[in-house]
Design a protein around this motif. Sequence first.
Motif, PDB file in Angstrom:
ATOM      1  N   GLU A 152       8.145  -3.587 -11.356  1.00 30.42           N
ATOM      2  CA  GLU A 152       8.949  -2.851 -10.506  1.00 30.42           C
ATOM      3  C   GLU A 152       8.184  -2.641  -8.868  1.00 30.42           C
ATOM      4  O   GLU A 152       9.082  -2.909  -7.851  1.00 30.42           O
ATOM      5  N   HIS A 206       4.379  11.322 -10.367  1.00 27.19           N
ATOM      6  CA  HIS A 206       5.832  11.785  -9.773  1.00 27.19           C
ATOM      7  C   HIS A 206       6.686  11.022 -10.435  1.00 27.19           C
ATOM      8  O   HIS A 206       7.923  11.344 -10.467  1.00 27.19           O
ATOM      9  N   TYR A 207       6.360   9.798 -10.913  1.00 30.54           N
ATOM     10  CA  TYR A 207       7.379   8.770 -11.586  1.00 30.54           C
ATOM     11  C   TYR A 207       6.769   8.371 -12.882  1.00 30.54           C
ATOM     12  O   TYR A 207       6.109   7.314 -13.042  1.00 30.54           O
ATOM     13  N   TYR A 215      10.197  -4.103  -5.605  1.00 37.41           N
ATOM     14  CA  TYR A 215      10.457  -3.439  -4.482  1.00 37.41           C
ATOM     15  C   TYR A 215       9.892  -4.211  -3.122  1.00 37.41           C
ATOM     16  O   TYR A 215      10.501  -4.086  -2.049  1.00 37.41           O
ATOM     17  N   ILE A 267       5.734  -2.425 -16.638  1.00 40.03           N
ATOM     18  CA  ILE A 267       6.820  -1.918 -15.878  1.00 40.03           C
ATOM     19  C   ILE A 267       6.470  -1.765 -14.477  1.00 40.03           C
ATOM     20  O   ILE A 267       6.881  -1.991 -13.276  1.00 40.03           O
ATOM     21  N   PRO A 319       0.735  -1.122  -0.075  1.00 40.00           N
ATOM     22  CA  PRO A 319      -0.155  -0.125  -0.007  1.00 40.00           C
ATOM     23  C   PRO A 319       0.947   1.237  -0.151  1.00 40.00           C
ATOM     24  O   PRO A 319       0.498   2.418  -0.822  1.00 40.00           O
ATOM     25  N   LEU A 320       1.970   1.233   0.857  1.00 43.44           N
ATOM     26  CA  LEU A 320       2.741   2.587   0.644  1.00 43.44           C
ATOM     27  C   LEU A 320       3.547   2.709  -0.498  1.00 43.44           C
ATOM     28  O   LEU A 320       3.389   3.882  -1.185  1.00 43.44           O
ATOM     29  N   LEU A 321       3.893   1.480  -1.049  1.00 41.07           N
ATOM     30  CA  LEU A 321       4.563   1.878  -2.263  1.00 41.07           C
ATOM     31  C   LEU A 321       3.600   2.223  -3.468  1.00 41.07           C
ATOM     32  O   LEU A 321       4.043   3.205  -4.226  1.00 41.07           O
ATOM     33  N   LYS A 343       1.092   3.941  -3.127  1.00 45.03           N
ATOM     34  CA  LYS A 343       0.841   5.240  -2.820  1.00 45.03           C
ATOM     35  C   LYS A 343       1.805   6.450  -3.183  1.00 45.03           C
ATOM     36  O   LYS A 343       1.558   7.468  -3.795  1.00 45.03           O
ATOM     37  N   LYS A 344       3.181   6.183  -2.828  1.00 42.05           N
ATOM     38  CA  LYS A 344       4.199   7.071  -2.934  1.00 42.05           C
ATOM     39  C   LYS A 344       4.634   7.002  -4.144  1.00 42.05           C
ATOM     40  O   LYS A 344       5.083   8.050  -4.880  1.00 42.05           O
ATOM     41  N   LEU A 345       4.584   5.649  -5.018  1.00 43.64           N
ATOM     42  CA  LEU A 345       5.236   5.635  -6.534  1.00 43.64           C
ATOM     43  C   LEU A 345       4.150   6.035  -7.324  1.00 43.64           C
ATOM     44  O   LEU A 345       3.596   5.105  -8.319  1.00 43.64           O
ATOM     45  N   ASP A 346       3.297   6.864  -7.339  1.00 48.04           N
ATOM     46  CA  ASP A 346       2.143   7.383  -8.204  1.00 48.04           C
ATOM     47  C   ASP A 346       2.705   7.639  -9.757  1.00 48.04           C
ATOM     48  O   ASP A 346       4.161   8.151  -9.635  1.00 48.04           O
ATOM     49  N   GLN A 367       8.162   7.226 -15.205  1.00 50.42           N
ATOM     50  CA  GLN A 367       8.764   6.068 -15.828  1.00 50.42           C
ATOM     51  C   GLN A 367       8.172   4.658 -15.387  1.00 50.42           C
ATOM     52  O   GLN A 367       8.229   3.594 -15.901  1.00 50.42           O
ATOM     53  N   LEU A 368       7.159   4.821 -14.193  1.00 49.32           N
ATOM     54  CA  LEU A 368       6.464   3.807 -13.799  1.00 49.32           C
ATOM     55  C   LEU A 368       4.845   3.724 -14.615  1.00 49.32           C
ATOM     56  O   LEU A 368       3.870   3.201 -13.954  1.00 49.32           O
TER      57      LEU A 368
END
Lengths: 404, 63
Positions: free
Chosen positions: A86, A73-74, A90, A82, A63-65, A67-70, A76-77
């Motif tokens: 990814e 902001h990223y 992680y 991918i 859940p934190l990954l 939320k943070k890796l939206d 590349q994701l």
Amino acid sequence: MNILLCTFWAVPHVGGVWNYMQQLRRELEARGHTVDMLGHGPGNSKIHNVTRNQEIQKSVLLPLLEKKLDSAHYPQLQDPVIRFYELERYCFELGAACIGVEGYDIIHAQDVVAARAIRRIKPDAPLVAHVHGSVAVEYMLHFQLNPQLGVTENSPAWKYFESLEHHGAASGKRTVTANQWQKRLLVHQFGVPEERIDVFPYGLDTRTFRRKASLGTPYRRPPGKKVIICPARLVFVKGVDVLLAALGILKQTRNDWVCWIVGDGDQRQELERMKAKLALHEEVLFLGQRDDVPALLQHSDIFVHSCIQDNQPFSVMEAQVSGVPTLLSTAGGLPEMVEPGRTGLVSPAGDSRMLAKQLAVLLENDDYRKQLGRNAKQWAESHWSLDRMMERLLTVYDNVRHGR
Amino acid sequence: MQQGAFMVMGDLYNRIFAVQTSTPGQLVDYVYWNQIFANLPKGYTVPDMPVLSLKQTAKRATI
């Protein structure tokens, strides 16, 4: 030594890497070493160290990954393939960090994702990266054969797997492969420094194999028929459809054979439909996943591995040790496993017509078939020596520990 | 999530993210995340930018 064997894949799982890990554990423990095993749990819901009974659920991490890796902001994701891989990577890295990878004299990673993970969470680890196959090549083939996915050489997903293979395989202080094909791929396609790579074949535990063979099987060669055997997971890369197409051709000229396909996988239904379409009801038997392959081989006359991509399958080694001639495709490291015309035959990957011709030759000519089998057995017993493999691996461990 | 887990703001662990954003509503299990945080090396970040740079690593061969 205190050794960690780790993999991104499930522990346990069905497949050659797991067989190798179990074999390695037995051999290392027999030599007085301590071995832990770390990987995903069954069902992919957790990461666990099976030996120490430590685990962490991925639901604690994801859940934190997410939320943070939206994607805002990223960027590349943004690609869904991918992003999926990814986040999985992680989770594995953080899960392994939580469980802990300290205190090992050697960490022996069994795939590029696990190797990259260990390098990232413990940069000074005495790490051996073992490359048993190419995740990138499997994906590239998948993308090529499924153009509807819209992934081409210039797509991010394509380049992503190339990059992952490069960084993962180059993560170890030494990289180990089983054959020259894999080494060439790593050096020329994925940019891994050649001087870092050690090449030596797997070994077969012939004592255990013979013990299993002696346990027997309920299956018998039908009277008047020869048995063609294909032990393989029923997944795309194993090319079982190529074998079925060849058998469809073979049936037009001969009926002195049956084929046992031993294994299971996500292509089972599709292959069953293909069997029905080719009217191979009586000739082809899907036996499912079985533990008695060593015994089944004792009742077999011809072994086929018509894969699209493979490295150095144990099934081929087992067939050779059993004195069964092997018909292999040109895929991956397979051609290095036979001397064509002396211990087996090789046909171009995907060429069902050539495979059908080779099957007909071996069914027709008993002396030639048996001679190939005898030659294969003699060659296999020296070439697939388990003791020799362990000697070479322990030398690699020693070099890594002492920074050589 | 474990029953009775001690939950804290995920923002406490922002250091491991390449772009540090505030997500105050996102809670995580303190025991696990603290253990992870303690075990990660200095400089560890997600995402893995070298892999995601997707740079051509070698001559692309024909499969």
